[in-house]
Design an enzyme around this catalytic site. Sequence first.
Site, PDB file in Angstrom:
ATOM      1  N   ASN A 191       0.847  -1.185   0.000  1.00 23.75           N
ATOM      2  CA  ASN A 191       0.000   0.000   0.000  1.00 23.75           C
ATOM      3  C   ASN A 191       0.886   1.239   0.000  1.00 23.75           C
ATOM      4  OD1 ASN A 191      -2.940  -0.990   0.414  1.00 23.75           O
ATOM      5  ND2 ASN A 191      -1.729  -2.191   1.878  1.00 23.75           N
ATOM      6  N   GLU A 192       1.154   1.740  -1.199  1.00 24.19           N
ATOM      7  CA  GLU A 192       2.048   2.867  -1.365  1.00 24.19           C
ATOM      8  C   GLU A 192       1.358   4.166  -0.951  1.00 24.19           C
ATOM      9  OE1 GLU A 192       4.999   2.296  -1.845  1.00 24.19           O
ATOM     10  OE2 GLU A 192       5.418   0.795  -3.359  1.00 24.19           O
TER      11      GLU A 192
END
Length: 631
Positions: free
Chosen positions: A157-158
Amino acid sequence: MNEFAQREHISTRIYPGADQACAHVADAIDKLLRTRQQEGRPAVLGLATGSTPVRLYRELIRRHREEGLSFAHAVTFNLDEYYGLDGSHPESYRRFMQEQLFDHIDIDPANTHVPDGTAAREQVFDACQSYEDAIAQVGGIDIQILGIGRTGHIGFNEPGSGPESRTRLVTLDALTRRDAARDFLGEENVPRHAITMGVGSILEARQIFLLAWGESKATIVAETVEGEQRLAVPASFLQRHKACTFCLDAAAASHLTRIRYPWLVGPVEWTPALIRKAITWLALQVKKPLLKLVDEDYSENGMSDLLTEKGSYNLNIELFNLTQHTITGWPGGKPNADDSHRPERALPHPKRVLVLSPEPLDDVSSMGGTLHRLANQGHEVTVAYLTSGNLAVPDDELRRMLEWMMGMQRDYPEQPSTAYAAQVMRELEAKGKFDLDSADIRHLKGLVRRGEVNSSARILGLSPASLRFLDLPFYEEGRYRRFKPGEADIARMRELLLEIRPHQIFATGYRYDPLSVPALCFGILNEALASFKDEEWLRDCRVWLYRGPGNEWETHEIDMAVPLSPSEFENKMQGIYQQQSQRSQSPGLGKKSDGNSWDVAAELNHGTARTYDALGLPEYEAIEAFKRWPL
């Protein structure tokens, strides 16, 4: 929560090292597994990959083998998988989990779940929904294990991932891909996409443990724990979870306010080290030289209790003198000089100096100027490259070398080396984009690094005879994130120490991720030194720590500061330039890893000099810094 943790929005536990932290998490998993086994119900674990959880998995394997901990009732779901990789790929997370955990415990393979990285693009959405459904069907995740990336990502989850995000296909951040470059033998080989559980999916776990080791994680950990919840730091949404605990080693916790600036959150016991740290911070905070600090500066920044004993004038003078005495142009000691206020003793002269470089480039990038000084000042310098560094050589660099060798066949067809080059070129071309290097390929990549090292050494005034290549077995037989040092590595280090019996050792690896090459090499050094604890030569030896590429000691930690003139600094840069295969490689360069190795080194050395100048010390072009390690 106590007063020192008042700025922290997530429960945070700090341990001396990763092993102690992992034991705490293993206890929770152990209890869950045994309880659910008695109840006849599944225990659902959310698992992570990367180097961070490896020690946890090793502890779980140990408990399974030695204490009878059973995983027969366990069901696991991994956070993520690279898109485009099948489970047989050496860098796939399915393969990682098999090698690091599943193959060593009694878990039913059917109960281990990893997102499908091979799903056709049009089927990815349905596959992700099915993954969420599978988690729900077993009642949700009981314990979720997390690591944290330097962008603040959890799973993949950037930045930009919010608390509503679910399992999905994502595009990987450039820094994330750069951090994985060595695993894939070059950034160009790192997949651009991955499938990951979303932040919202993670938050549904009943209990969450986030693990973090090493100083490279300290900044993002502090930002996550103490900062606001925001999309730029996806891990910050863990603040919403009521049963989330961060388990950190001391290095990863070092930027939390209670550790970094404890005087800002409560009363402290003022040790000499803490006084030095606080006053240095104060001067930089109020932008004044040390000798110009006044009582108001102290009292307005949480340090009024320091004034009662000595007053600002005496405090300023003492710290100014202490900082000034760290500066020396004689890193091996100045002969025939009063050394009472110098960081290194004058005698003996010349000294036998051993510089340990975990991988080629570490030495010249961090202390190239000091190496040049030591050689010019007549010391017997030996630089030992502990590993070949062949894993960090991109295929294109080797291809260039092979093309040159094969080009010689035109004029020297009888030379056997040209046939060998052709053979290795065939191996290189046959190798898949993500496949492991053959022994021949790794050997030649090691020769690429040796050639670069020799070029650097000549520029720094070191003779080829002063260079040693230990090629420690743990590196030659392993891969990044999977190294396992053993007695053979320690034996080689012992042999080197016994042969040289150094008066000075320069080393790095302190406060690194425990599975990183520098940290492993530092551990090997300490194991080897322990076997000589009663030797007279060791009692006359000093160990100086350098920080390694992309990092530098903070000013209050520095015990020896070696200033570099403009010409000396340029000489160091020329030494770094010779490491051509590493110009696009950046692992280990900390938060500044976007730059080339020479730009990062320049920024750090110039930055240290600017800080000394800001404190009221002499102005230098650049400074290399060292911390003394107590034996």
